[in-house]
Every structure is written in structure tokens, then in C-alpha cells.
Design a protein around this motif. Structure first.
Motif, PDB file in Angstrom:
ATOM      1  N   ARG A  65       0.827  -1.210   0.000  1.00  0.00           N
ATOM      2  CA  ARG A  65       0.000   0.000   0.000  1.00  0.00           C
ATOM      3  C   ARG A  65       0.859   1.257   0.000  1.00  0.00           C
ATOM      4  O   ARG A  65       0.637   2.185  -0.777  1.00  0.00           O
ATOM      5  N   ASP A  66       1.877   1.289   0.855  1.00  0.00           N
ATOM      6  CA  ASP A  66       2.737   2.467   0.937  1.00  0.00           C
ATOM      7  C   ASP A  66       3.488   2.715  -0.366  1.00  0.00           C
ATOM      8  O   ASP A  66       3.760   3.865  -0.718  1.00  0.00           O
ATOM      9  N   ALA A  67       3.806   1.654  -1.097  1.00  0.00           N
ATOM     10  CA  ALA A  67       4.496   1.797  -2.380  1.00  0.00           C
ATOM     11  C   ALA A  67       3.585   2.412  -3.438  1.00  0.00           C
ATOM     12  O   ALA A  67       4.061   2.933  -4.444  1.00  0.00           O
ATOM     13  N   CYS A  68       2.280   2.357  -3.219  1.00  0.00           N
ATOM     14  CA  CYS A  68       1.309   2.882  -4.195  1.00  0.00           C
ATOM     15  C   CYS A  68       0.809   4.274  -3.847  1.00  0.00           C
ATOM     16  O   CYS A  68      -0.090   4.782  -4.500  1.00  0.00           O
ATOM     17  N   ILE A  69       1.366   4.908  -2.829  1.00  0.00           N
ATOM     18  CA  ILE A  69       0.935   6.251  -2.433  1.00  0.00           C
ATOM     19  C   ILE A  69       1.984   7.269  -2.869  1.00  0.00           C
ATOM     20  O   ILE A  69       3.173   7.092  -2.599  1.00  0.00           O
ATOM     21  N   ALA A  70       1.528   8.307  -3.544  1.00  0.00           N
ATOM     22  CA  ALA A  70       2.418   9.395  -3.964  1.00  0.00           C
ATOM     23  C   ALA A  70       1.918  10.703  -3.345  1.00  0.00           C
ATOM     24  O   ALA A  70       0.728  10.987  -3.373  1.00  0.00           O
ATOM     25  N   SER A  71       2.834  11.470  -2.804  1.00  0.00           N
ATOM     26  CA  SER A  71       2.502  12.782  -2.253  1.00  0.00           C
ATOM     27  C   SER A  71       2.752  13.809  -3.354  1.00  0.00           C
ATOM     28  O   SER A  71       3.881  13.971  -3.819  1.00  0.00           O
TER      29      SER A  71
END
Length: 165
Positions: A65-71
Motif C-alpha cells: 500500500r505504501d508503495a502505491c501512495i504518492a505525495s
């Protein structure tokens, strides 16, 4: 992984030795994934192994999940990241009209690009993360270029946006 997360092997030779062998199915098959235990402590070993499997599955899901989040802070980065199936943490004013405008803009921008099997829909707000780690260096303006909202009047928060597939 589908099915039962733990395979227990128990044969005649194992019974003679008062042992059993377990294999964790959430990892690739190897010698290190097999656990040998005594039959007298089978319940405790199985419970501990199932708890370990739960932790491993959760850790993997969290990392995925964290790998699929972009800020994202700039509008020009929105559509390319959405097209890579990312979830976006963006500064957002919270106004429903602004969200609808961003949905239409991303829908139009997606229609301009041809992706094989890609869906041509706009992004929508998914949730407002409460943890402070998601609001680090949050700009003081909504990411929507046409938004007139001033963050000085309210809280500066990032909101998680994405496409539903």
C-alpha cells in the motif's frame, strides 16, 4: 496466497518420532519455511506460527500500500501518477464543488491519453488521513489550479485521492 496458510505434514515416521512438520504457505517454498515440532506442543506451535503468518501478511500488505501512495503538490503530476494506478496525497480544500471540478479535469486529461485497458474516469476523494506523517510539508493552497480557497482560513491537510477500478 489462497486457501489455508499452514500445511501440516504428519506421516508414520513422524508419529514414531513424536514429531510433525508444518509449512508456511504465505512464503515461497523452501527449507526455511518448514517448521518441525513435537506433537505434545503442537497447539502452541501452530498458534504461534499462525500469529507470525498474520504479521507477515499484514507487513507485506502495508508495504504494498505504501508503495502505491504518492505525495503530490503540483497539478501537472496528478494525471501521470493516476495513470500509474497510484493513490495521491494532495492538498485539498474540502469543498465538494472543487472535488467535482478535479474529477472532471482528471477525466478529461485521462481521455487524452490512450492506455491499453485503462479506465477513463476521474479521481475522487477517498479519505482524510488523520496521522501527521501524511501532512508533512503540506502546501498552503489546494492543488486544484482554479480553487480560490485560502488555507490560512482553515487547516492544512492532505487528502487521499484515487480512481476506483
Amino acid at each position: 496466497m489462497k486457501g489455508v496458510p499452514l500445511r501440516i505434514e504428519l506421516g508414520l515416521m513422524d508419529l514414531e518420532k513424536d514429531e510433525f512438520v508444518m509449512a508456511k504457505r504465505n512464503l515461497e517454498p523452501s527449507k526455511s519455511n518448514k517448521i518441525v515440532g513435537k506433537l505434545s506442543s503442537a497447539a502452541e506451535v501452530v498458534q504461534k506460527t499462525l500469529a507470525d503468518i498474520t504479521k507477515e501478511l499484514y507487513s507485506k500488505a502495508l508495504a504494498d500500500r505504501d508503495a502505491c501512495i504518492a505525495s503530490i503538490d503540483d497539478w501537472q503530476d496528478v494525471t501521470p501518477n493516476l495513470n500509474h494506478k497510484k493513490l495521491l496525497l494532495i492538498p485539498f480544500c474540502g469543498e465538494p464543488a472543487c472535488e467535482e471540478d478535479m474529477k472532471e479535469k482528471t477525466k478529461q486529461e485521462a481521455a487524452q491519453q490512450e492506455d491499453v485497458g485503462g479506465l477513463k474516469m476521474g479521481m475522487k476523494g477517498l479519505c482524510i488521513p488523520q496521522e501527521d506523517k501524511y501532512n508533512i510539508n503540506c502546501p498552503n493552497k489546494c492543488i486544484n489550479p482554479t480553487c480560490k480557497f485560502n488555507f490560512a482560513a482553515g487547516a492544512q491537510r492532505r487528502v487521499l485521492f484515487g480512481r476506483s477500478y
